[in-house]
Design a protein around this motif. Sequence first.
Motif, short mmCIF file in Angstrom:
data_model
loop_
_atom_site.label_atom_id
_atom_site.label_comp_id
_atom_site.label_asym_id
_atom_site.label_seq_id
_atom_site.Cartn_x
_atom_site.Cartn_y
_atom_site.Cartn_z
N GLU A 109 0.84 -1.19 0.00
CA GLU A 109 0.00 0.00 0.00
C GLU A 109 0.88 1.24 0.00
N ASP A 111 1.27 4.65 1.29
CA ASP A 111 0.72 5.50 2.35
C ASP A 111 0.64 6.95 1.88
N THR A 129 1.21 10.90 -2.09
CA THR A 129 1.81 9.57 -2.23
C THR A 129 3.19 9.66 -2.86
N ARG A 242 4.17 0.42 1.94
CA ARG A 242 4.15 -0.28 3.23
C ARG A 242 3.50 -1.65 3.06
N HIS A 287 -7.42 1.26 4.80
CA HIS A 287 -6.14 1.97 4.84
C HIS A 287 -5.51 1.81 6.22
N GLY A 289 -1.57 2.77 8.50
CA GLY A 289 -0.69 3.89 8.79
C GLY A 289 -1.08 4.60 10.07
N ALA A 292 -4.21 7.31 9.68
CA ALA A 292 -5.24 6.91 8.73
C ALA A 292 -6.50 7.76 8.87
#
Length: 315
Positions: A109, A111, A129, A242, A287, A289, A292
């Motif tokens: 993904e 982040d 991104t 990630r 999602h 992180g 998020a």
Amino acid sequence: MTDTPYVERAPGDLLTAEDWNQVQLKIYADIRATAQAAADGVTHVAGADNADHLEGKDLNALTEEVTRRVLDQVRGRTGYQQLFKMLRKDDVTELEHQLGSCPLVDVYELDYFKVACREDDETRLAWATFYLHHRTERRVRVRDASNNQVAVDIQPKDFPELGIPFADLLTRYRVPYTDSSTLDDLETEFWKAFFKGPNDQFGDDTYCHSPWFERCCKQNTTVEQLKAGGDWNDLLFQFRPRRTLNFPAGPGSGTDNQVPIPAPANVMIQHLDLNRTAVWFRGDAVHGGPEAGQVADYLQGEYGNELAVMILLKA
């Protein structure tokens, strides 16, 4: 170049990290020796002051650039591909990799991370991104939507430095330039090449550059000036792919009735044939992180419908 393999291996043998290091060293030595022999054979040059240079590059710089280009071609021929895709809810993305076999597929993904974007004479707080910045820009102060001044950590605290040298990406995506090229033109051509198929075109709000970049672009700073000032190798392209471990989750407190969450969550992969692979995600995009929730507020309705990913394929 030699006809003898740099590292002798039979079909199906594993190429180890040590083998790859040896290949890189021998390619560099071979290219340098060839370039030196060609230079020694020159008996006449147009400009005596530039006799040991080609397009402003000395032997070391020229060898390093040619080596980078050769290694990028070697990676492609060994069946390695790196793709940047924007997956959308209920849409199946078909990857036509043409590898002639069902490759190993790994999905990361991308982040969204907090940055200071500079455009139209305004510095704004954003989530990106992909981000272009100077290595010295580790923390930048910017005003948020409420006009409060906040500090943005371009490089995360207590973590190794992130970022790929911009020059390396210009080589990888075959963006031509000379010492007279301006940073502004280079950035424009880079984004065109980067978002060209098989990569997806990402939205304008997902990538930008820093105040330092903007200042140099407006001043029409050239590659030659960046090199002379010691800034050329400090231009970085930052992104944060990630891949998480499959932590168990589900109903109940015990482990017997818990199920693992895929990483990234909900992404499905299916090989269609030896040259095509399908990728998609089910339900809403999940999602992760540390921030998020803030990213969800920033993206609003698109947050659950889109998932930015980096896909690695290895035959």
